[in-house]
Design a protein around this motif. Structure first.
Motif, mmCIF file in Angstrom:
data_model
loop_
_atom_site.group_PDB
_atom_site.id
_atom_site.type_symbol
_atom_site.label_atom_id
_atom_site.label_comp_id
_atom_site.label_asym_id
_atom_site.label_seq_id
_atom_site.Cartn_x
_atom_site.Cartn_y
_atom_site.Cartn_z
ATOM 1 N N VAL A 89 -3.193 50.520 -30.320
ATOM 2 C CA VAL A 89 -4.224 50.715 -29.299
ATOM 3 C C VAL A 89 -3.767 50.156 -27.959
ATOM 4 C CG1 VAL A 89 -6.554 50.060 -28.582
ATOM 5 C CG2 VAL A 89 -6.121 50.717 -30.943
ATOM 6 N N LEU A 90 -3.153 48.996 -27.986
ATOM 7 C CA LEU A 90 -2.682 48.363 -26.763
ATOM 8 C C LEU A 90 -1.547 49.166 -26.142
ATOM 9 C CD1 LEU A 90 -3.127 45.930 -24.943
ATOM 10 C CD2 LEU A 90 -1.505 44.651 -26.332
ATOM 11 N N VAL A 91 -0.652 49.672 -26.964
ATOM 12 C CA VAL A 91 0.463 50.475 -26.468
ATOM 13 C C VAL A 91 -0.052 51.756 -25.827
ATOM 14 C CG1 VAL A 91 2.552 51.738 -27.115
ATOM 15 C CG2 VAL A 91 2.056 49.532 -28.161
ATOM 16 N N SER B 190 -13.351 48.720 -25.057
ATOM 17 C CA SER B 190 -14.007 48.834 -26.353
ATOM 18 C C SER B 190 -13.665 47.610 -27.192
ATOM 19 C CB SER B 190 -13.523 50.098 -27.067
ATOM 20 O OG SER B 190 -12.137 49.975 -27.385
ATOM 21 N N ARG B 191 -14.386 47.456 -28.317
ATOM 22 C CA ARG B 191 -14.093 46.345 -29.228
ATOM 23 C C ARG B 191 -12.655 46.425 -29.730
ATOM 24 N NH1 ARG B 191 -16.156 42.603 -32.796
ATOM 25 N NH2 ARG B 191 -15.102 42.478 -34.823
ATOM 26 N N GLU B 192 -12.191 47.642 -30.010
ATOM 27 C CA GLU B 192 -10.829 47.824 -30.496
ATOM 28 C C GLU B 192 -9.811 47.375 -29.458
ATOM 29 O OE1 GLU B 192 -8.339 51.228 -32.973
ATOM 30 O OE2 GLU B 192 -9.955 51.811 -31.623
ATOM 31 N N GLU B 193 -10.088 47.669 -28.178
ATOM 32 C CA GLU B 193 -9.193 47.244 -27.103
ATOM 33 C C GLU B 193 -9.207 45.723 -26.945
ATOM 34 O OE1 GLU B 193 -9.353 51.189 -24.206
ATOM 35 O OE2 GLU B 193 -10.830 49.580 -23.954
ATOM 36 N N ASP B 194 -10.398 45.129 -27.045
ATOM 37 C CA ASP B 194 -10.493 43.670 -26.954
ATOM 38 C C ASP B 194 -9.711 43.006 -28.081
ATOM 39 O OD1 ASP B 194 -11.997 43.501 -24.643
ATOM 40 O OD2 ASP B 194 -13.916 43.516 -25.693
ATOM 41 N N LEU B 195 -9.827 43.556 -29.287
ATOM 42 C CA LEU B 195 -9.084 43.004 -30.416
ATOM 43 C C LEU B 195 -7.579 43.173 -30.213
ATOM 44 C CD1 LEU B 195 -11.317 44.220 -33.384
ATOM 45 C CD2 LEU B 195 -10.951 41.850 -32.671
ATOM 46 N N ALA B 196 -7.191 44.314 -29.628
ATOM 47 C CA ALA B 196 -5.770 44.558 -29.381
ATOM 48 C C ALA B 196 -5.199 43.535 -28.416
ATOM 49 C CB ALA B 196 -5.577 45.965 -28.825
ATOM 50 N N LEU C 132 -5.902 40.525 -28.319
ATOM 51 C CA LEU C 132 -5.649 39.331 -29.122
ATOM 52 C C LEU C 132 -4.602 39.579 -30.203
ATOM 53 C CD1 LEU C 132 -9.341 38.117 -29.559
ATOM 54 C CD2 LEU C 132 -7.597 37.116 -28.081
ATOM 55 N N GLY C 133 -4.070 40.811 -30.227
ATOM 56 C CA GLY C 133 -3.064 41.151 -31.232
ATOM 57 C C GLY C 133 -3.643 41.413 -32.596
ATOM 58 N N LEU C 134 -4.925 41.837 -32.648
ATOM 59 C CA LEU C 134 -5.618 42.037 -33.918
ATOM 60 C C LEU C 134 -5.998 43.501 -34.127
ATOM 61 C CD1 LEU C 134 -8.029 38.973 -33.715
ATOM 62 C CD2 LEU C 134 -5.945 39.140 -35.094
ATOM 63 N N SER C 135 -6.259 43.855 -35.370
ATOM 64 C CA SER C 135 -6.705 45.203 -35.707
ATOM 65 C C SER C 135 -8.229 45.251 -35.703
ATOM 66 C CB SER C 135 -6.174 45.600 -37.089
ATOM 67 O OG SER C 135 -6.662 44.720 -38.082
ATOM 68 N N GLY C 136 -8.761 46.456 -35.900
ATOM 69 C CA GLY C 136 -10.197 46.656 -35.793
ATOM 70 C C GLY C 136 -11.035 45.979 -36.860
ATOM 71 N N ASN C 137 -10.443 45.560 -37.965
ATOM 72 C CA ASN C 137 -11.215 44.931 -39.050
ATOM 73 C C ASN C 137 -11.035 43.403 -39.074
ATOM 74 O OD1 ASN C 137 -8.570 44.889 -39.829
ATOM 75 N ND2 ASN C 137 -8.917 45.699 -41.895
ATOM 76 N N ALA C 138 -10.686 42.809 -37.948
ATOM 77 C CA ALA C 138 -10.463 41.355 -37.886
ATOM 78 C C ALA C 138 -11.768 40.600 -38.108
ATOM 79 C CB ALA C 138 -9.866 40.973 -36.538
ATOM 80 N N THR C 139 -11.685 39.492 -38.820
ATOM 81 C CA THR C 139 -12.867 38.654 -39.076
ATOM 82 C C THR C 139 -13.084 37.688 -37.920
ATOM 83 O OG1 THR C 139 -11.570 36.935 -40.187
ATOM 84 C CG2 THR C 139 -12.372 38.772 -41.546
ATOM 85 N N ALA C 140 -14.243 37.030 -37.922
ATOM 86 C CA ALA C 140 -14.568 36.057 -36.877
ATOM 87 C C ALA C 140 -13.562 34.907 -36.875
ATOM 88 C CB ALA C 140 -15.979 35.523 -37.092
#
Length: 265
Positions: free
Chosen positions: A163-165, A201-207, A209-217
């Motif tokens: 997503v980040l790329v 988007s949430r997916e972009e925010d997670l990206a 942080l280097g995380l995927s869309g199913n990252a936990t808190a």
């Protein structure tokens, strides 16, 4: 219990006597501090030289991917030299690395291997990838298929979220360490004309942080703390980034702070 306290007291007393009375008689602390600073400086210089050699190989192969190196691409390399504040000796080494790599078809893969072995932090890999994207856009603002293949190969080795790329390749480098180029400014203007404006988007925010869309808190919190460490100026300097680019790390940290705030509401 009394024995333990007595042992601890004796240990602290001996340590105090050694540090403040005995050691100063045999050790010149000022000279020791000077030598330590010199070692740190030499290590920092060696890290920067190693990184610049790798970076020059990567940008050289991207520049030559379409068959020739343009004047705009050469000017971009010169700009990198200024940003990294290279001295004459460092410039000469970097130019030699660029010249050798541009005509070596194996140079890109070899440089990726060296980069991977160096175990750079996520933020350092992210900043390097943005530099490669900027080089790929120097020839007219668009990225050719040949250069795009190299960028995706680099992104895979760097371990960057897809997503980040895609965001970096398809839009302006919104969370960039570097200044936006003309192409990036145009893309940002187009993005701002949409209803979502600059709200990722949430997916972009997670990206970010280097995380995927199913990252936990818990994973989000852990990743955020890691980002704070990775973006510390001392750590970036130790890995080879110059002062001019380290200052831009605050922009990246601001974006990460905003993403973390949205993710933890």
């Amino acid at each position: 219990m009394a024995t333990l306290l007595n042992t601890l007291f004796i240990f602290l007393l001996v340590r105090f006597i050694w540090v403040y009375w005995i050691r100063p008689l045999f050790v010149n602390e000022e000279e020791e501090r000077r030598q330590r600073q010199q070692r740190q400086y030499r290590q920092s210089q060696a890290a920067r030289q190693r990184y610049m050699t790798i970076l020059m190989a990567l940008v050289a192969r991207i520049a030559k991917a379409d068959g020739r190196v343009t004047e705009a691409e050469i000017n971009f390399v010169e700009r990198l030299f200024r940003e990294y504040e290279l001295n004459e000796e460092e410039r000469s080494i970097a130019k030699d690395a660029f010249t050798r790599a541009k005509d070596d078809p194996n140079a890109f893969e070899d440089a990726l291997i060296q980069f991977n072995v160096s175990r750079y932090s996520f933020e350092f890999r992210f900043a390097t990838f943005q530099t490669l994207v900027q080089m790929a856009r120097m020839d007219g603002g668009t990225i050719s298929p040949a250069k795009l293949n190299l960028l995706w190969r680099a992104a895979s080795v760097f371990g960057l979220p897809r997503v980040l790329v895609e965001m970096l390749l398809g839009q302006s480098t919104f969370y960039s360490f570097h200044q936006q180029n003309t192409y990036g400014s145009q893309q940002r203007h187009q993005r701002q004309s949409t209803p979502r404006a600059n709200i990722p988007s949430r997916e972009e925010d997670l990206a970010l942080l280097g995380l995927s869309g199913n990252a936990t808190a818990a994973e989000i919190k852990r990743a955020y703390r890691q980002k704070v460490k990775e973006l510390h100026p001392d750590r970036l300097q130790a890995q080879g980034l110059p002062a001019s680019m380290i200052k831009e790390a605050t922009n990246r940290m601001s974006a990460i702070n905003a993403a973390y705030d949205r993710l933890t509401r």
